[in-house]
Design a protein around this motif. Sequence first.
Motif, short mmCIF file in Angstrom:
data_model
loop_
_atom_site.label_atom_id
_atom_site.label_comp_id
_atom_site.label_asym_id
_atom_site.label_seq_id
_atom_site.Cartn_x
_atom_site.Cartn_y
_atom_site.Cartn_z
N MET A 155 39.73 -1.13 44.10
CA MET A 155 40.39 -1.69 42.88
C MET A 155 40.88 -0.37 42.03
O MET A 155 41.60 -0.52 41.15
N MET A 156 39.93 0.75 42.25
CA MET A 156 40.56 1.92 41.33
C MET A 156 41.86 2.34 41.90
O MET A 156 42.58 3.01 41.23
N TRP A 168 30.31 -10.33 40.96
CA TRP A 168 31.33 -11.31 41.29
C TRP A 168 32.29 -11.92 40.21
O TRP A 168 33.32 -11.96 40.43
N LEU A 169 31.82 -12.06 39.05
CA LEU A 169 32.42 -12.29 37.97
C LEU A 169 33.19 -11.21 37.40
O LEU A 169 34.23 -11.57 36.89
N ILE A 170 32.78 -10.20 37.70
CA ILE A 170 33.54 -9.02 37.14
C ILE A 170 34.80 -8.95 38.01
O ILE A 170 35.96 -8.76 37.65
N ILE A 171 34.55 -9.14 39.45
CA ILE A 171 35.70 -8.92 40.23
C ILE A 171 36.81 -10.09 40.12
O ILE A 171 38.15 -9.77 39.99
N MET A 206 38.46 -9.73 36.37
CA MET A 206 39.34 -8.65 36.35
C MET A 206 40.58 -8.95 36.98
O MET A 206 41.79 -8.57 36.39
N CYS A 207 40.51 -9.61 38.21
CA CYS A 207 41.63 -9.98 38.79
C CYS A 207 42.35 -11.09 38.15
O CYS A 207 43.71 -11.02 37.85
N ILE A 208 41.88 -12.21 37.58
CA ILE A 208 42.40 -13.11 36.69
C ILE A 208 43.10 -12.60 35.41
O ILE A 208 44.36 -12.59 35.02
N THR A 239 45.03 -15.89 31.11
CA THR A 239 44.36 -14.45 30.94
C THR A 239 43.01 -14.66 30.34
O THR A 239 42.15 -14.01 30.58
N PRO A 240 42.86 -15.36 29.08
CA PRO A 240 41.41 -15.76 28.54
C PRO A 240 40.47 -16.10 29.53
O PRO A 240 39.16 -15.89 29.35
N ILE A 241 40.89 -16.90 30.63
CA ILE A 241 39.83 -17.39 31.53
C ILE A 241 39.11 -16.13 32.25
O ILE A 241 38.16 -15.97 32.45
N GLY A 242 39.98 -14.99 32.68
CA GLY A 242 39.46 -13.83 33.05
C GLY A 242 38.64 -12.94 32.12
O GLY A 242 37.55 -12.45 32.44
#
Length: 128
Positions: free
Chosen positions: A17-18, A79-82, A85-87, A107-110
Amino acid sequence: MILNNKIKIFLAVASFMMALAISLGAFGAHGLKSILDEYMLKIYHTGVEYHFYNTFGLFIATFLYALKSNSKKIYIAIWLIIIGMCIFSFSLYLLAVLSMPILGAITPIGGSLLIIAWIMITYEILRP
C-alpha cells in the motif's frame, strides 16, 4: 519478536500500500496535472494523503497486533483499515479521474470504517 503469518501478511499489505500510495501520488502530480482541473486534482490529492496516513497507521496497528496477537479487536480493526482505506482513497481517485460525482457518495463509508477501526484500537490499547 517472532512474526506469525498473519502479521507478515499485514506487513506485506502495508508495504504494498505504501508503494501504491507513492506511485499514485507521483502519477497524480505528474501524469494528471495537465489533465485534471485544480478542484479534481485536489480531490485526487486528498485520496493520496489519506492513503499515506492510513498506510502508516496500518504499520502501527500491525505492530500493536504483534504485541497483542490474541486481540480480535485489533485484528478486525486492521481489516477495517485496509477496507476503509481502499474505499475512501480509491473512490476519490476514481471520482477525480472519471469525474463521476456518485463515487463521492461512497467515500464516507470508507471514512466511517477508518474511524471505527481507530476507535477499536484505542479501546484495545486502554483496556486492562
